[in-house]
Design an enzyme around this catalytic site. Structure first.
Site, PDB file in Angstrom:
ATOM      1  CD1 TRP A   1      -2.965   1.490   0.715  1.00  0.00           C
ATOM      2  CD2 TRP A   1      -1.452   2.520   1.972  1.00  0.00           C
ATOM      3  NE1 TRP A   1      -3.010   2.887   0.491  1.00  0.00           N
ATOM      4  CE2 TRP A   1      -2.014   3.127   2.032  1.00  0.00           C
ATOM      5  CE3 TRP A   1      -0.232   2.781   3.215  1.00  0.00           C
ATOM      6  CZ2 TRP A   1      -2.333   4.408   2.434  1.00  0.00           C
ATOM      7  CZ3 TRP A   1      -0.855   3.639   4.038  1.00  0.00           C
ATOM      8  CH2 TRP A   1      -1.342   4.434   3.866  1.00  0.00           C
TER       9      TRP A   1
ATOM     10  CG  ASP B   1     -12.517   9.372  -1.560  1.00  0.00           C
ATOM     11  OD1 ASP B   1     -13.093   9.178  -0.715  1.00  0.00           O
ATOM     12  OD2 ASP B   1     -12.168   9.724  -2.849  1.00  0.00           O
TER      13      ASP B   1
ATOM     14  CD1 TRP C   1     -15.365  -0.426  -7.324  1.00  0.00           C
ATOM     15  CD2 TRP C   1     -17.523   0.267  -8.571  1.00  0.00           C
ATOM     16  NE1 TRP C   1     -15.817  -1.493  -7.619  1.00  0.00           N
ATOM     17  CE2 TRP C   1     -17.195  -1.407  -8.378  1.00  0.00           C
ATOM     18  CE3 TRP C   1     -18.484   0.569  -9.874  1.00  0.00           C
ATOM     19  CZ2 TRP C   1     -18.539  -2.134  -8.987  1.00  0.00           C
ATOM     20  CZ3 TRP C   1     -19.206  -0.718 -10.019  1.00  0.00           C
ATOM     21  CH2 TRP C   1     -19.796  -1.446  -9.337  1.00  0.00           C
ATOM     22  CG  ASP C   2     -11.859   3.054  -2.128  1.00  0.00           C
ATOM     23  OD1 ASP C   2     -10.416   2.203  -2.597  1.00  0.00           O
ATOM     24  OD2 ASP C   2     -11.776   4.082  -1.916  1.00  0.00           O
ATOM     25  CG  MET C   3     -12.449  -3.623  -3.218  1.00  0.00           C
ATOM     26  SD  MET C   3     -11.133  -4.900  -1.970  1.00  0.00           S
ATOM     27  CE  MET C   3     -10.067  -5.173  -3.721  1.00  0.00           C
TER      28      MET C   3
ATOM     29  CG  ASP D   1      -5.134   5.811  -0.984  1.00  0.00           C
ATOM     30  OD1 ASP D   1      -5.451   5.646  -2.203  1.00  0.00           O
ATOM     31  OD2 ASP D   1      -5.170   4.588   0.423  1.00  0.00           O
TER      32      ASP D   1
HETATM   33  C1  GLA Z   1      -9.281   4.361  -0.112  1.00  0.00           C
HETATM   34  C2  GLA Z   1      -8.884   4.905  -1.072  1.00  0.00           C
HETATM   35  C3  GLA Z   1      -8.585   6.637  -1.044  1.00  0.00           C
HETATM   36  C4  GLA Z   1     -10.101   7.549  -0.331  1.00  0.00           C
HETATM   37  C5  GLA Z   1     -10.425   5.894   0.970  1.00  0.00           C
HETATM   38  C6  GLA Z   1     -11.214   6.609   1.417  1.00  0.00           C
HETATM   39  O1  GLA Z   1      -8.145   4.739   0.705  1.00  0.00           O
HETATM   40  O2  GLA Z   1      -7.527   4.529  -2.033  1.00  0.00           O
HETATM   41  O3  GLA Z   1      -8.452   7.450  -2.184  1.00  0.00           O
HETATM   42  O4  GLA Z   1     -10.832   7.328  -0.969  1.00  0.00           O
HETATM   43  O5  GLA Z   1     -10.198   5.221   0.290  1.00  0.00           O
HETATM   44  O6  GLA Z   1     -11.962   5.747   2.698  1.00  0.00           O
END
Ligand code: GLA
Length: 765
Positions: free
Chosen positions: A192, A359, A470-472, A539
């Site tokens: 990460w 977000d 669209w996150d995961m 991130d």
């Molecule tokens: C992840 C994404 C971030 C943000 C957070 C929100 O970590 O990578 O960019 O959107 O979730 O909880």
């Protein structure tokens, strides 16, 4: 192009060729690399008598043949090839013995559809080599060349013609037997906020196995990898690059045998995998992408980039300019109010941004990452006017509106979990592992897929949403689904469920620009890119870290696929301070935006950001659609340089960045690439500013003539002209850098982590 010449199947692209010939009942791999005029005679493996301990495959038709020494398109199993076979299947009698015999060779008008899996589009004819074993199980090895990008797409299709169930245990998408060894293997590993670190190792003996078991393509090890001959570098030498059109757990396997050969395979992660096929059923492996370059790693990357842009990325978006976005995450985290968002949008609009992205934290009970995932109702405490009310306010500022979702997950503290605890992936006994306080939804279940499709459809139709992130945010564990009789199916069945949701939601909302995300680059792959044209790369938005991450990712992914933002300093991942202009210079090589509290910046910074955005809009097409070249590696030096060149080679932009300053160090000529050697280019530096505070207590020496010292001061300017040949083959001598002495207009003030962008324009011919 596919053709047959003197008994050799030729799968050819503009500069590469893959050659196969029948040898008895086998398909022998003759050559993959530069295009040749093939001849089976000289290319065949010569075997007139066996090596002492060999297991002879079939004495009746080719006396010496042990499969262990032959390049094969599909290895018979337990038949004397002691390298790892691409397919391992338990036959009805419980054995894995399988004598794959080549029964049919045919050219199909196009690659058949792979049920439920994303596929490349726009390919032409497809060669199908059809094998059958003693049980009547059939395997089709499929090959589709993509001419202009020197890519060959491969996969296997397994058809159970045996009349009884069989179980697939290992399903690679291809096997490639190179008749050489001594390659250097480059993998893209990381973690990460530290994605895409290229690691290169020599391959001696034995196998190198790598991949992911996390349920996603993963930041630990991307499915992209390279094999290079020893002396290959960025611009010269032979390099193979490989990728998979798949987003789940995967395995790559590179095996060097005792006879100087190399077998390469990649496909679905076999750990824990078992897939039983009833009589008549079919199983498709994901598509694998292979390219060969005789022009070093940049050559292989160029081919991969072209392929992604023209045959993977959704057509609708391939040449659409991506908007300058502003995302509120690092500005507010969960602590936003409608008023704060509108202030942010107002400021962003004034600076020239085009899209405002809300977000995490807008729904259900989502006041922190402890709760709320799974629910899609708007949190009216935070957003009293609802999503549509907020979107209207954003639109009044002249911005488009975008939204974050994380549909594949659920918090136990949510209405969804309270109603359907069984929809979360849980082990049959004991507790599941939590990660970021959340559980994975069971996408093996059609009911769960349907729920997500409907909820997303409702939300996306409830307001004028033009963009979705669209996150995961977690790895898979405790893989068990009550919907499956065979738990060995879980990982792949979950992926097929995921693809169904993605396919349906993007089909219903074709005009929404989707950006994938998985805690940054934890699922950055060609499977996701078939649906979403861009993915949040990491991130980590520290400028120097991003120079490294974007360099690594550029080995196989074009810059238009990478979400890249300018964020605040000290940076939230590294606590490092880098100049604002450096953060911009690196982020413009991607789908560009800002992720910081723009309402809190000084007037000088605001003016600088407005100038950045205006400049970017003028050159956006070049940055997002130009061909990217890596020039100086941030993994091997304290510097990083890239460039992008327009298709017609009349425009280019070059990034130069340094990490830690070593005063008065060497500045060798910077050699550019991709230009027209015969054209003359005008070269200018992008007008940039540097924070005056960088001079610290030297500020009076630096600006003796100024009364009040400004917040920012302009960097050096000035241009020159030079031929493409000079720029590429001799390189440009840059101006001296400040080294403790001599603050003069011709000296470049470049503190730690500073950068420049040079713009090149061809003069009229
Ligand atoms: C992840 C994404 C971030 C943000 C957070 C929100 O970590 O990578 O960019 O959107 O979730 O909880």
């Amino acid at each position: 192009m596919i053709r047959s010449e003197r008994g050799v199947w030729c799968i050819e692209t503009e500069r590469t060729g893959y050659y196969i010939a029948r040898r008895g009942d086998l398909a022998e791999q003759l050559h993959y690399g530069r295009k040749i005029r093939p001849d089976a005679g000289p290319l065949r493996e010569k075997l007139a008598s066996s090596y002492c301990t060999d297991a002879i495959y079939d004495e009746t038709w080719d006396a010496g043949v042990s499969l262990h020494h032959v390049g094969l398109e599909l290895s018979p199993v337990e038949k004397g090839d002691f390298r790892r076979p691409a397919l391992e299947i338990t036959m009805p009698d419980g054995s894995r013995v399988s004598d794959w015999k080549l029964r049919e060779e045919k050219v199909l008008p196009a690659s058949p559809e792979a049920d439920g899996l994303p596929q490349a589009y726009g390919g032409g004819e497809c060669l199908a080599l059809c094998f059958e074993n003693e049980w009547g199980v059939r395997v089709e090895a499929l090959y589709t060349p993509y001419d202009e990008c020197d890519v060959i797409v491969r996969r296997y299709r397994i058809l159970n013609g045996s009349g009884a169930p069989i179980t697939i245990r290992r399903a690679m998408s291809y096997q490639l037997d190179l008749p050489r060894s001594g390659f250097l293997l480059t993998t893209l590993t990381g973690a990460w906020a530290r994605e895409f670190e290229p690691k290169t190792q020599p391959l001696a003996a034995g196998a190198a196995a790598f991949g992911s078991t996390t349920g996603a393509s993963s930041h630990y090890c991307n499915p992209l990898f390279l094999l290079s001959e020893k002396n290959a570098d960025e611009n010269a030498g032979e390099v193979y690059a490989f990728n998979l059109i798949y987003s789940g757990s995967h395995q790559e396997w590179v095996e060097t045998d005792s006879f100087g050969r190399t077998r390469v395979e990649a496909g679905i992660q076999p750990e824990g995998f078992a897939w039983t096929l009833a009589p008549g059923e079919v199983f498709d492996t994901p598509e694998a992408v292979l390219t060969f370059s005789g022009e070093g790693k940049n050559g292989a990357s160029r081919s991969m980039h072209r392929f992604v842009r023209a045959h993977v990325s959704p057509r609708r978006w391939s040449s659409v300019e991506r908007p300058v976005l502003v995302n509120n995450w690092e500005a507010t985290y969960f602590g936003f109010t409608e008023e704060k968002l509108l202030q942010l949008a107002h400021t962003a609009a004034g600076l020239g941004a085009e899209l405002f992205v809300l977000d995490d934290g807008w729904f259900g009970r989502r006041t922190s990452d402890l709760r709320g995932l799974g629910d899609f109702d708007v949190n009216l405490d935070k957003l009293p006017s609802g999503l549509d009310g907020l979107a209207a306010g954003i639109e009044r500022e002249g911005l488009r509106f975008g939204l974050w979702v994380e549909p594949e997950m659920v918090n136990e503290d949510s209405a969804l979990y309270e109603a359907h605890p069984d929809w979360a992936v849980q082990p049959p006994k004991g507790q599941p592992c939590r990660s970021r306080h959340q559980l994975v939804l069971d996408l093996c279940r059609t009911q769960v897929q349907d729920y997500l499709i409907e909820q997303l459809d409702n939300v996306l139709s409830s307001a004028p949403i033009t963009y979705v992130k669209w996150d995961m945010n977690r790895h898979h564990t405790d893989r068990f689904s009550s919907a499956l009789e065979e738990q060995g199916r879980f990982a792949h069945a979950w992926m097929l469920g995921f693809y169904r949701v993605l396919g349906e939601v993007t089909r219903r909302h074709p005009d929404i620009l989707f950006e994938g995300c998985a805690s940054g680059g934890n699922r950055f792959d060609l499977g996701v890119l078939c649906f979403f044209p861009q993915i949040w790369l990491s991130d980590d938005t520290d400028a120097w870290e991003r120079a490294r991450i974007q360099s690594g990712a550029s080995l196989g992914y074009p810059q238009s696929t990478m979400g890249c933002h300018v964020s605040a300093v000290p940076n939230h991942q590294t606590l490092r301070v880098t100049p604002l202009e450096s953060r911009f210079d690196v982020a413009v090589f991607g789908a560009f935006g800002y992720e910081m509290d723009l309402t809190a910046v000084t007037p000088g910074t605001a003016a600088c950001i407005a100038a950045q955005i205006a400049w970017f809009k003028e050159h956006r097409v070049l940055f997002q659609q130009g061909q990217m070249y890596r020039l100086v590696s941030p993994f091997e030096t304290d510097e990083c340089a890239w460039m992008v060149v327009s298709e017609d080679r009349t425009q280019a932009a070059v990034l130069e960045m340094i990490s830690l300053v070593h005063p008065n160090s060497a500045q060798p000529p910077l050699r550019l690439a991709g230009l027209d050697p015969d054209r003359t280019y005008e070269i200018g530096v992008r007008p940039q500013f540097l924070e005056t505070e960088r001079f610290g207590s030297m500020v009076r020496q630096a600006f003796p003539e100024l009364g009040q010292v400004p917040e920012l001061f302009p960097c050096e300017q000035g241009g020159m002209t030079a031929s493409g040949s000079l720029l590429m083959y001799a390189g440009i001598r840059r101006r001296q850098r400040f080294g403790g002495f001599g603050i003069a207009p011709d000296v470049r003030i470049m503190p730690d982590f500073s950068a420049r962008i040079y713009l090149l324009k061809a003069l009229p011919e």
